[in-house]
Design an enzyme around this catalytic site. Structure first.
Site, mmCIF file in Angstrom:
data_model
loop_
_atom_site.group_PDB
_atom_site.id
_atom_site.type_symbol
_atom_site.label_atom_id
_atom_site.label_comp_id
_atom_site.label_asym_id
_atom_site.label_seq_id
_atom_site.Cartn_x
_atom_site.Cartn_y
_atom_site.Cartn_z
ATOM 1 N N LYS A 1 1.802 -3.360 7.489
ATOM 2 C CA LYS A 1 1.958 -3.627 6.057
ATOM 3 C C LYS A 1 3.433 -3.621 5.651
ATOM 4 C CE LYS A 1 -2.179 -4.104 4.096
ATOM 5 N NZ LYS A 1 -2.524 -5.140 3.101
ATOM 6 N N TYR B 1 -1.332 0.532 10.932
ATOM 7 C CA TYR B 1 -1.666 -0.132 9.666
ATOM 8 C C TYR B 1 -0.453 -0.144 8.738
ATOM 9 C CZ TYR B 1 -3.590 -0.672 4.952
ATOM 10 O OH TYR B 1 -3.817 -1.074 3.661
ATOM 11 N N THR C 1 0.806 -1.216 0.000
ATOM 12 C CA THR C 1 0.000 0.000 0.000
ATOM 13 C C THR C 1 0.841 1.268 0.000
ATOM 14 O OG1 THR C 1 -1.341 1.337 1.539
ATOM 15 C CG2 THR C 1 -0.146 -0.485 2.496
ATOM 16 N N GLU D 1 0.367 3.579 1.858
ATOM 17 C CA GLU D 1 0.544 3.975 3.271
ATOM 18 C C GLU D 1 1.949 3.646 3.767
ATOM 19 O OE1 GLU D 1 -1.523 5.615 5.572
ATOM 20 O OE2 GLU D 1 -2.729 6.068 3.802
HETATM 21 P P1 GDP Z 1 -6.410 6.257 3.747
HETATM 22 O O1 GDP Z 1 -5.623 7.065 2.746
HETATM 23 O O2 GDP Z 1 -6.216 4.786 3.588
HETATM 24 O O3 GDP Z 1 -6.238 6.709 5.155
HETATM 25 O O4 GDP Z 1 -7.963 6.478 3.298
HETATM 26 P P2 GDP Z 1 -9.144 7.323 3.944
HETATM 27 O O5 GDP Z 1 -10.191 7.442 2.884
HETATM 28 O O6 GDP Z 1 -9.578 6.744 5.256
HETATM 29 O O7 GDP Z 1 -8.496 8.752 4.241
HETATM 30 C C1 GDP Z 1 -7.928 9.553 3.219
HETATM 31 C C2 GDP Z 1 -7.563 10.915 3.776
HETATM 32 O O8 GDP Z 1 -8.751 11.637 4.050
HETATM 33 C C3 GDP Z 1 -6.774 10.876 5.104
HETATM 34 O O9 GDP Z 1 -5.702 11.784 5.016
HETATM 35 C C4 GDP Z 1 -7.782 11.343 6.143
HETATM 36 O O10 GDP Z 1 -7.195 12.028 7.233
HETATM 37 C C5 GDP Z 1 -8.620 12.289 5.305
HETATM 38 N N1 GDP Z 1 -9.966 12.514 5.875
HETATM 39 C C6 GDP Z 1 -10.527 13.716 6.116
HETATM 40 N N2 GDP Z 1 -11.730 13.553 6.677
HETATM 41 C C7 GDP Z 1 -11.946 12.222 6.802
HETATM 42 C C8 GDP Z 1 -13.032 11.439 7.314
HETATM 43 O O11 GDP Z 1 -14.040 11.955 7.777
HETATM 44 N N3 GDP Z 1 -12.899 10.079 7.249
HETATM 45 C C9 GDP Z 1 -11.780 9.478 6.717
HETATM 46 N N4 GDP Z 1 -11.725 8.151 6.662
HETATM 47 N N5 GDP Z 1 -10.737 10.190 6.251
HETATM 48 C C10 GDP Z 1 -10.820 11.553 6.294
#
Ligand code: GDP
Length: 352
Positions: free
Chosen positions: A163, A159, A135, A137
């Site tokens: 990974k 996470y 990933t 990440e």
């Molecule tokens: P990730 O890249 O695997 O962490 O996928 P996510 O969709 O969970 O998050 C993507 C980005 O969106 C991260 O930088 C989060 O901090 C940002 N983000 C902003 N607001 C939100 C929220 O309400 N939910 C999630 N899941 N992410 C958020």
């Protein structure tokens, strides 16, 4: 070691028996999936394949199992004798990984080791082609931009750290035992089937609910985080391509574009004809409907992460050069497809 009578690795590969994926069903594979037992129904995202099964005899079989259960993995591998294994199993939510760090380490880290060892225990290490869902990440607090196969890793969450273990155990088993094992380092890939707590799906669902008057406001965390978002359909094709190469290698799959969360919000509302204007700063920032003046987006600090990945931007040139892979769906089409799917679902009260 479980003793199985086996054909040569080349003949074995031609059997096309895989652990997981819908794309593979369409390519004529016999597909086996592992699902965790849950007290509630947890196969809604596979429902369309099941329905098919009775009418068109798709070759899909589900097994109860868990990456934390070695005995069970050995049993499934011995029974199925897959020619390709796609390890897509994980606790995949970054924020949740801070709350369930040990569990995430066990499943997302050691789980990969268990699966690789199950393949070895069955004496299949020269027969199975193994795909590890690595990933973006892993890049976390990025040390260079864009990120490629040679960019050093700096994970920023339990996470990402779990990974990282899986990435290296995959490389190690390839080098130590000559296994055909690859890491696909995939940047965020989305679709209408994305879980609702990921930011893309959370936004597109909220836009659908707001347009139908079922929700007033969308609460988000860090609006400035930037991601390289692609369509999952393009990425599964790339995963399959990685396992059809003469030699196993690791590849980045990405779009080569990055967009902030706030742009995902703007483009999603644009699909329903609403334009968003931003007002205020930091936790006070709000997204306003330009026409009505209503507040449609607010910031809630509960969605902030203890350590954040601010920017991800992938360089897919190795996959494009060697695999001939190229993403087909662009950012705007992805957003549109997700919003439209959620509008249809919200209107017909279909869940998930
Ligand atoms: P990730 O890249 O695997 O962490 O996928 P996510 O969709 O969970 O998050 C993507 C980005 O969106 C991260 O930088 C989060 O901090 C940002 N983000 C902003 N607001 C939100 C929220 O309400 N939910 C999630 N899941 N992410 C958020």
């Amino acid at each position: 070691i479980v003793k199985l009578t086996l054909p040569s690795p080349e003949e074995f590969h031609k059997r096309k028996v895989a652990l997981i994926s819908e794309l593979l069903l369409s390519k004529g594979y016999e597909v086996h999936g592992i699902i965790r037992r849950s007290s509630s129904f947890n196969t809604s995202r596979l429902h369309h394949l099941y329905a098919d099964q009775h009418e068109r005899k798709t070759k899909l079989k589900l097994h109860h199992g868990d990456l934390s259960d070695s005995t069970n993995l050995v049993y499934i591998i011995a029974q199925v004798q897959p020619s390709e294994v796609y390890n897509l199993g994980a606790q995949s939510h970054v924020k949740v990984s801070f709350e369930m760090a040990e569990y995430t380490g066990d499943v997302d880290g050691l789980g990969t080791l268990r699966l690789l060892d199950a393949i070895r225990t069955c004496g299949l290490e020269k027969h199975v082609r193994f795909y590890q869902a690595s990933t973006s990440e892993l890049y976390g607090k990025v040390v260079e931009t864009p990120q490629s196969e040679t960019t050093p890793f700096y994970p920023r969450s339990p996470y990402g750290v779990a990974k990282l273990y899986s990435y290296w155990i995959t490389v190690n088993y390839r080098e130590a035992y000559g296994m055909y094992a690859c890491n696909g380092i995939l940047f965020n890939h989305e679709s209408p089937r994305r879980g609702r707590t990921f930011v893309t799906r959370k936004i597109t669902r909220a836009v659908a609910e707001i347009s139908l008057g079922k929700q007033n406001c969308l609460y988000l965390g860090n609006l400035d985080a930037k991601r390289d978002w692609g369509h999952a359909r393009d990425y599964v094709e790339g995963m399959w391509m990685m396992l059809q190469q003469p030699h196993p290698e690791d590849f980045v799959l990405a779009t080569g574009e990055t967009h902030p969360v706030r742009e995902f919000v703007e483009k999603s509302f644009a699909v329903i004809g609403t334009s968003i204007q931003w007002r205020g700063n930091g936790v006070e920032e709000e997204g306003i409907d330009t026409k009505s003046g209503k507040v449609l987006v607010k910031v809630d600090t509960r969605y902030f992460r203890p350590a954040e990945v601010e920017l991800l931007l992938g360089n897919p040139s190795k996959a494009e050069r060697i695999l001939g892979w190229k993403r087909k769906v662009d950012f705007e089409s992805l957003v549109k497809e997700m919003v439209e799917a959620d509008l249809t679902a919200a209107a017909s009260l279909v869940e998930d």
